[in-house]
Design an enzyme around this catalytic site. Structure first.
Site, PDB file in Angstrom:
ATOM      1  CG  LEU A 142      64.834 -24.738  22.078  1.00 36.03           C
ATOM      2  CD1 LEU A 142      63.784 -23.707  22.485  1.00 36.03           C
ATOM      3  CD2 LEU A 142      66.052 -24.638  23.009  1.00 36.03           C
ATOM      4  CB  SER A 144      60.290 -29.872  18.630  1.00 38.85           C
ATOM      5  OG  SER A 144      61.004 -29.935  17.425  1.00 38.85           O
ATOM      6  CB  SER A 145      62.766 -34.511  17.044  1.00 41.62           C
ATOM      7  OG  SER A 145      62.876 -33.604  16.004  1.00 41.62           O
ATOM      8  CG  ASP A 189      68.242 -33.981  21.734  1.00 45.57           C
ATOM      9  OD1 ASP A 189      69.095 -33.476  22.477  1.00 45.57           O
ATOM     10  OD2 ASP A 189      68.186 -33.760  20.510  1.00 45.57           O
ATOM     11  CE1 TYR A 238      73.369 -33.996  15.556  1.00 51.48           C
ATOM     12  CE2 TYR A 238      73.168 -36.151  14.532  1.00 51.48           C
ATOM     13  CZ  TYR A 238      73.296 -35.371  15.657  1.00 51.48           C
ATOM     14  OH  TYR A 238      73.371 -35.978  16.891  1.00 51.48           O
TER      15      TYR A 238
HETATM   16  C1  GLA Z   1      70.833 -32.831  18.240  1.00 50.08           C
HETATM   17  C2  GLA Z   1      70.868 -34.336  18.475  1.00 50.08           C
HETATM   18  C3  GLA Z   1      71.607 -34.669  19.773  1.00 50.08           C
HETATM   19  C4  GLA Z   1      72.959 -33.982  19.847  1.00 50.08           C
HETATM   20  C5  GLA Z   1      72.841 -32.502  19.499  1.00 50.08           C
HETATM   21  C6  GLA Z   1      74.172 -31.828  19.393  1.00 50.08           C
HETATM   22  O1  GLA Z   1      70.055 -32.218  19.221  1.00 50.08           O
HETATM   23  O2  GLA Z   1      69.568 -34.867  18.536  1.00 50.08           O
HETATM   24  O3  GLA Z   1      71.730 -36.067  19.898  1.00 50.08           O
HETATM   25  O4  GLA Z   1      73.892 -34.624  19.036  1.00 50.08           O
HETATM   26  O5  GLA Z   1      72.145 -32.298  18.266  1.00 50.08           O
HETATM   27  O6  GLA Z   1      74.812 -31.824  20.630  1.00 50.08           O
END
Ligand code: GLA
Length: 409
Positions: A142, A144-145, A189, A238
């Site tokens: 969600l 938080s970062s 985000d 990731y």
């Molecule tokens: C994380 C990353 C975003 C995006 C999502 C996947 O939240 O911070 O930039 O790539 O994963 O959609």
């Protein structure tokens, strides 16, 4: 928004977060600092559709949620950042002239990263005392970062007298996460933590950074189910997905020299050159290319209030993330399957980076309460873990607290 935590605490009329933060600030840094202290907050987000498309120049549709990271800040006369985290119950000191270095896998990486990136962009920072209180569940997908980064950046800028266009601030926080936290995240985000609009989801073009605020119809609820499986984005999966996409683009460029990113590729083109790819890379690309199409179709569905169609696209998105992009997990799949069998549910999918975290569910407003109770019970029966469920209203992006023009609470 309601969730198990806020529902219970609201019965006893809790102190507003800003008051708790102020009290803590005085306790830690003394009364003399109090008059000059300021408070900022930035929200977390839930992504309705468009996963792992942002770093491929594609489309996303997040909305800000009313869980915030709050920062209280006051200027110091020396060149030290001193910060207390309510969550970690830890106080750290960072000299402004010693911020560089690789990720340390400590929460201070966020403060170090944001401060260092502001300095690298040519801004003079003042020393500061800070207290940080995060409400966004950690490791739940969600964001938080990003909410922490944006909240900290606003705090540091305010004591240093720096003013920046919001988009520059968003980009700066993304850069801080790349270099100082170690996740090569896209821009979604940070963007929605900054630009979120109450009552709306944002359709964002991650190449042009143009966006459209789409109203979320009042007869729908977005219900977020936390599998309670913690994900760890910086752990490498990731970044590996991102590299696989980049490999896909490089392979395709020898046949389609005009393309810059998977955003520029169509499904027929991808099929045509399928034999040229390692199968994993092909599947990663197929997810991204098809997901971009789903986001655009979902935007149309939202605009025409077609919840059925929007929901189908969410299920398709989940299947693609599970099978082609391989970022789901058993618990997320279970939550989606359980949701699909409930009345009043239009669609469900995992949200955020994946490998744990949350699902997002599109639910008819009059089914939200029973959905919440039922899914919680069924998930607990199957896994032995009680999920947290949040019924979310789309929230406003980052702001000083109290917002301009209102009295201090
Ligand atoms: C994380 C990353 C975003 C995006 C999502 C996947 O939240 O911070 O930039 O790539 O994963 O959609």
């Amino acid at each position: 928004m309601t969730n198990s935590r806020t529902t219970i605490s609201s019965l006893s009329t809790p102190q507003p977060t800003s008051e708790v933060l102020r009290a803590r600030f005085r306790e830690l840094f003394g009364d003399s600092q109090a008059p000059s202290e300021h408070i900022f907050r930035a929200p977390g987000r839930v992504n309705l559709i468009g996963e792992h498309t942002d770093y491929n120049d594609g489309f996303v549709m997040p909305m800000a949620i009313p869980f915030y990271t709050w920062t209280a800040v006051a200027k110091r006369d020396d060149q030290i950042l001193e910060s207390y985290s309510e969550h970690y119950e830890e106080r750290i000191r960072l000299p402004l002239d010693a911020l560089s270095g690789p990720p340390r896998r400590h929460w201070s990486d966020f403060l170090r990263g944001v401060a260092a990136t502001l300095r690298e962009a040519g801004h003079n920072l003042s020393g500061a005392n800070l207290v940080v209180r995060g409400e966004v569940p950690l490791g739940a997908g969600l964001s938080s970062s990003a909410s922490l980064e944006i909240s900290l950046a606003l705090a540091l800028m305010s004591v240093s007298g720096i003013s920046l266009p919001l988009l520059d601030l968003v980009k700066l926080c993304q850069a801080a996460e790349h270099k100082y936290v170690g996740t090569r995240c896209g821009i979604m985000d940070q963007f929605v933590a900054g630009f979120g609009k109450a009552g709306h989801a944002l359709l964002l073009d991650c190449r042009s950074l143009e966006y459209q605020a789409l109203p979320v119809p009042s007869n729908l609820r977005l219900v977020v189910c936390n599998s309670m499986v913690r994900h760890e984005l910086a752990s490498g999966e990731y970044n590996r997905r991102r590299e696989e996409c980049e490999t896909g683009v490089r392979l395709l460029q020898s046949f389609l020299p005009g393309i810059r990113a998977l955003r520029d590729v169509s499904l027929p083109d991808l099929e045509k050159y399928k034999q040229e790819f390692p199968s994993v890379v092909y599947r990663r690309c197929r997810h991204v290319v098809s997901e971009n199409q789903r986001v655009l179709a979902a935007a149309k569905a939202l605009q025409s209030q077609d919840a059925e169609r929007f929901g189908q696209l969410m299920y398709q998105s989940h299947a693609s993330l599970r099978d082609d992009y391989q970022v789901s997990c058993r618990e997320l799949d279970l939550l989606v399957d359980l949701a699909a069998a409930r009345p009043g549910v239009y669609g469900a999918r995992m949200t955020g980076g994946g490998f744990g975290g949350c699902t997002v569910n599109l639910v008819r407003f009059d089914s939200a309460t029973s959905f919440q109770a039922n899914i919680s019970q069924m998930y607990a029966e199957k896994t032995g873990v009680v999920p947290e469920i949040y019924v979310c209203e789309p929230a406003q992006g980052a702001e000083a607290w109290p917002p301009e023009g209102t009295a201090k609470t």
